[in-house]
Every structure is written in C-alpha cells, then in structure tokens.
Design a protein around this motif. Structure first.
Motif, PDB file in Angstrom:
ATOM      1  N   GLY A  41     -48.134   5.301 -44.724  1.00 60.74           N
ATOM      2  CA  GLY A  41     -49.027   5.982 -43.789  1.00 60.74           C
ATOM      3  C   GLY A  41     -50.277   5.169 -43.506  1.00 60.74           C
ATOM      4  O   GLY A  41     -50.699   5.034 -42.345  1.00 60.74           O
ATOM      5  N   MET A  83     -51.108  12.910 -43.952  1.00 61.68           N
ATOM      6  CA  MET A  83     -50.779  11.804 -44.855  1.00 61.68           C
ATOM      7  C   MET A  83     -50.947  12.223 -46.319  1.00 61.68           C
ATOM      8  O   MET A  83     -50.158  11.829 -47.179  1.00 61.68           O
ATOM      9  N   TRP A 107     -47.875   7.419 -48.974  1.00 62.46           N
ATOM     10  CA  TRP A 107     -49.291   7.189 -48.654  1.00 62.46           C
ATOM     11  C   TRP A 107     -49.514   5.747 -48.193  1.00 62.46           C
ATOM     12  O   TRP A 107     -50.261   5.501 -47.255  1.00 62.46           O
TER      13      TRP A 107
END
Length: 217
Positions: free
Chosen positions: A73, A96, A70
């Motif tokens: 991303g 994501m 995460w």
C-alpha cells in the motif's frame, strides 16, 4: 429573511449529517471489505486477486500478511503521490491500516466459530456471499468520497486517464494481480477467476446504491 435563515440552517444540518454518514460509511466499508475477504478465504476457492498477490508475496518473502499489505500500500501511495496526489485522503490511510487486521480477525472468527466446509456446493455459496460482502464494502467506502484505497487508486486513475470504463479498468488491474500472484504461488481457485470478471460490475452497482443513500440522507 427568516425563511432564508431557516433554509441556511437546514443546509448546514444536512451537510453535517452527510459528513457524519460519510465517515460511518468509510469505517464500516473497510471493516466489511475485510470480512468479505475472510469469508472468501473460508470458502477455500481462492481469494480476490489483490489478496492473492499479497499472500503470494507474504509466503515468498516469509513476512506476515499484514506487513506485506501495508508495504505494498505504501509503495502504491509513493507512485500515486507523483501522479495525482490530490486523490490521497484520510480514507486512503484508513483503508491501508484497517483492511489487513479486519481480514485476519474475520478469518480467526470464522475458523474458530463456524463449521468446516465439506462440500463444493457449500463452498460456492460461501464464496458468492464473500463476493457480495466484499463488493458492498468497496462500494460503501468509495461512495463516502473521503479517499480511495491504495489498490483502488490504480483502477480509478486508469479509468480517468484512458478510454477504459471503471469496470474494465478494475478487470485489468485484477488480472495483473492474478497473474503475478499466480507466479508467486498465491492461493487461487475458481473464485479468484470469477472475482476478476465479476467484482468490477458489483462494485459499480454498490457504489451507485451507496451514493443514492448518502445523497438522500
């Protein structure tokens, strides 16, 4: 006049069906991506370069894989926001959020409900299956055209802004992740190397097939 109204209704109905199918392909594609990577991990021949990079970073920093994926991303999104923010859409956020839990869930299921792999030939077959599943998932969500995953934004923007084709730009971005992931101690093997050179063409194939399906339904 009646015919024109009927044609208008048909177009509207087709548009609504296409939109529904786009969202189905987006959600299913991201789940399939996670499952494909989980199968790849099960084969124990390495993982795809981006997952290798994230796993190496996760091990180095001692932070959970999902949190790292995460964070990476979000970092990519921050850069893309200033380069080409129009490419960030709902599909970008869905990818994501969904892929990391899908990988962990798929890996848990495979580890607990499938036998251990004890021979190289079986590992190769399982890795090849993971290859195809992963590429099919990427092709599905790309064809939905509802936004591109943070990582995939890199090779798509490269292809648009340089003379490179989509396949070559994917190979370049995967190659970079492989190199950095290797330095970070991420899990790699022959499957990772093959992924660098084979996934790009497979993604292009599945994207084309998925687009054909969506355009005809």
């Amino acid at each position: 006049m009646g015919r024109s109204r009927k044609e208008s209704q048909d177009i509207k109905l087709h548009s609504g069906t296409r939109k529904r199918n786009d969202y189905i392909f987006l959600l299913a594609g991201n789940i399939i991506i996670g499952l494909g990577i989980a199968v790849f991990i099960k084969a124990n021949l390495g993982v795809d370069p981006f997952t290798m990079f994230n796993m190496g970073l996760s091990n180095t920093l001692n932070i959970s894989f999902s949190v790292i994926q995460w964070a990476v991303g979000l970092s990519i999104l921050g850069v893309v926001f200033f380069i080409d923010r129009k490419k960030i859409n709902i599909g970008t956020i869905v990818n994501m959020i969904m892929v990391a839990p899908a990988i962990e869930g798929g890996a848990w299921l495979l580890n607990n409900f499938t036998p251990q792999i004890n021979t190289l030939i079986v590992s190769i077959i399982v890795a090849a299956i993971g290859f195809v599943i992963f590429s099919g998932g990427v092709g599905m969500y790309l064809a939905a055209n509802l936004g591109i995953a943070p990582y995939d934004l890199i090779f798509v923007i490269l292809a648009e802004r340089t003379p490179m084709s989509l396949r070559v730009s994917r190979i370049c971005s995967d190659g970079f992740c492989f190199f950095v992931g290797f330095l970070l101690g991420g899990p790699f093997g022959i499957g990772t190397v093959l992924c660098v050179f084979c996934v790009g063409p497979l993604i292009a194939f599945f994207t084309h097939k998925s687009e054909e399906y969506l355009n005809s339904h």
